[in-house]
Design a protein around this motif. Sequence first.
Motif, PDB file in Angstrom:
ATOM      1  N   ASN A 155      -7.524   0.019   6.665  1.00 24.74           N
ATOM      2  CA  ASN A 155      -8.006  -0.275   5.310  1.00 24.74           C
ATOM      3  C   ASN A 155      -7.109   0.357   4.260  1.00 24.74           C
ATOM      4  O   ASN A 155      -7.382   0.280   3.070  1.00 24.74           O
ATOM      5  CB  ASN A 155      -9.445   0.221   5.117  1.00 24.74           C
ATOM      6  CG  ASN A 155      -9.550   1.738   5.211  1.00 24.74           C
ATOM      7  OD1 ASN A 155      -8.690   2.404   5.767  1.00 24.74           O
ATOM      8  ND2 ASN A 155     -10.629   2.277   4.679  1.00 24.74           N
ATOM      9  N   GLN A 156      -6.019   0.989   4.698  1.00 23.44           N
ATOM     10  CA  GLN A 156      -5.113   1.666   3.762  1.00 23.44           C
ATOM     11  C   GLN A 156      -4.074   0.698   3.208  1.00 23.44           C
ATOM     12  O   GLN A 156      -3.660  -0.247   3.888  1.00 23.44           O
ATOM     13  CB  GLN A 156      -4.413   2.827   4.468  1.00 23.44           C
ATOM     14  CG  GLN A 156      -5.357   3.862   5.030  1.00 23.44           C
ATOM     15  CD  GLN A 156      -6.237   4.471   3.954  1.00 23.44           C
ATOM     16  OE1 GLN A 156      -5.768   5.172   3.069  1.00 23.44           O
ATOM     17  NE2 GLN A 156      -7.530   4.182   4.007  1.00 23.44           N
ATOM     18  N   CYS A 157      -3.652   0.946   1.958  1.00 22.98           N
ATOM     19  CA  CYS A 157      -2.653   0.089   1.333  1.00 22.98           C
ATOM     20  C   CYS A 157      -1.898   0.896   0.290  1.00 22.98           C
ATOM     21  O   CYS A 157      -2.429   1.830  -0.305  1.00 22.98           O
ATOM     22  CB  CYS A 157      -3.324  -1.131   0.690  1.00 22.98           C
ATOM     23  SG  CYS A 157      -2.132  -2.349   0.058  1.00 22.98           S
ATOM     24  N   GLU A 180     -10.505  -6.490   0.545  1.00 25.21           N
ATOM     25  CA  GLU A 180     -10.513  -5.324   1.413  1.00 25.21           C
ATOM     26  C   GLU A 180     -10.758  -4.038   0.630  1.00 25.21           C
ATOM     27  O   GLU A 180     -10.970  -2.988   1.212  1.00 25.21           O
ATOM     28  CB  GLU A 180      -9.187  -5.220   2.171  1.00 25.21           C
ATOM     29  CG  GLU A 180      -8.758  -6.496   2.890  1.00 25.21           C
ATOM     30  CD  GLU A 180      -9.781  -7.013   3.877  1.00 25.21           C
ATOM     31  OE1 GLU A 180     -10.728  -6.284   4.201  1.00 25.21           O
ATOM     32  OE2 GLU A 180      -9.634  -8.146   4.331  1.00 25.21           O
ATOM     33  N   ARG A 191     -12.447   0.959   0.758  1.00 27.00           N
ATOM     34  CA  ARG A 191     -11.929   2.247   0.304  1.00 27.00           C
ATOM     35  C   ARG A 191     -13.023   3.296   0.197  1.00 27.00           C
ATOM     36  O   ARG A 191     -12.769   4.489   0.294  1.00 27.00           O
ATOM     37  CB  ARG A 191     -11.222   2.071  -1.044  1.00 27.00           C
ATOM     38  CG  ARG A 191      -9.993   1.187  -0.931  1.00 27.00           C
ATOM     39  CD  ARG A 191      -9.389   0.922  -2.285  1.00 27.00           C
ATOM     40  NE  ARG A 191      -8.334  -0.092  -2.158  1.00 27.00           N
ATOM     41  CZ  ARG A 191      -8.051  -0.976  -3.086  1.00 27.00           C
ATOM     42  NH1 ARG A 191      -8.707  -0.982  -4.226  1.00 27.00           N
ATOM     43  NH2 ARG A 191      -7.093  -1.850  -2.903  1.00 27.00           N
ATOM     44  N   LYS A 245     -10.489   6.695   5.202  1.00 26.82           N
ATOM     45  CA  LYS A 245      -9.367   6.135   5.949  1.00 26.82           C
ATOM     46  C   LYS A 245      -9.820   5.614   7.297  1.00 26.82           C
ATOM     47  O   LYS A 245     -10.508   6.306   8.041  1.00 26.82           O
ATOM     48  CB  LYS A 245      -8.290   7.207   6.135  1.00 26.82           C
ATOM     49  CG  LYS A 245      -7.008   6.695   6.773  1.00 26.82           C
ATOM     50  CD  LYS A 245      -5.947   7.782   6.782  1.00 26.82           C
ATOM     51  CE  LYS A 245      -4.643   7.265   7.346  1.00 26.82           C
ATOM     52  NZ  LYS A 245      -3.583   8.316   7.324  1.00 26.82           N
ATOM     53  N   GLY A 253      -6.221  -4.081   4.589  1.00 28.15           N
ATOM     54  CA  GLY A 253      -5.204  -3.228   4.053  1.00 28.15           C
ATOM     55  C   GLY A 253      -3.784  -3.770   4.162  1.00 28.15           C
ATOM     56  O   GLY A 253      -3.557  -4.949   4.288  1.00 28.15           O
TER      57      GLY A 253
END
Length: 282
Positions: free
Chosen positions: A9-11, A20, A24, A28, A59
């Motif tokens: 889910n990180q970007c 998405e 957040r 993480k 992400g």
Amino acid sequence: MSFNFNITNQCNRHCKFCFEGQWRATGKMLMSIDDIRTILTREADFIRERIPRIGILGGEPTSHPDFEEIFKLVDSHAPKTYVMTNGIMPESTARLIGPAMHLLNVDGPRDGEQGEQFLRTLAIWDEPDMPDYGVSVTVDDPEKDFTFLLDAIKTCRNIKHVRIGITSPGYQFANDVMLKAEPSPAYGLTYLRLVDTVRKLRPDVTFYNECCVNDYVMTRDVFAVLQALKVQNLKKVCLTPNFYIYPDLSATWCFPFVGIPELTVANVLELPTLQAVLNELL
């Protein structure tokens, strides 16, 4: 039929229209390569018989610390491997996924180191031995300047497909809250002007839009106008089953359904097969 591993889910971007973005608030999340291997091994026959492609999404999937190993693992099992990325990645990663199917999400101009990485990715993917690929942009503001997209299309001849999405009506993500936007004719007009400009620059480009008749990404009215304008190769996708597996191993039929218990399987490995997962989601 296809399915997707949403591996993180990180970007490294913060796009207000991103579905998405709602992840957040959960902290993480990274999908384990062991879980991916378990699913691919267990479902080898199902994949061979029923799955034409497997997607690697986020992400930003290339931000996963094990991305390159995950890509090689998926690519060894999938008839086709598909990556959705924003293009901000090391050169080695760009070369690794270049020969695969990929969609480049271009949300706006990139500056500094991100800009340098993005331009390097474009240059690599435009090399003669690289295949065609698509770019994706979203009309999240009717006044948005899309020069960054037009510059890429003019420069990169391997870009042959363009997805232009609309967030109104639909969703926007802001301040850790998913917001439902109301219909606005201005979004549709911006969309149509952008389509017209791209067509004039690159008559060979194919347009496509997911969810184009469900009033989320594109309204029925806008789609009807595009048909009336005789836009060539206008396609509807998601005509076959498609589902998403997330880092916690939950699954949904479509990514906007995250968090809706009735449309979610809590853990795909608690069911005996992917077919059983599909039966739960249908």
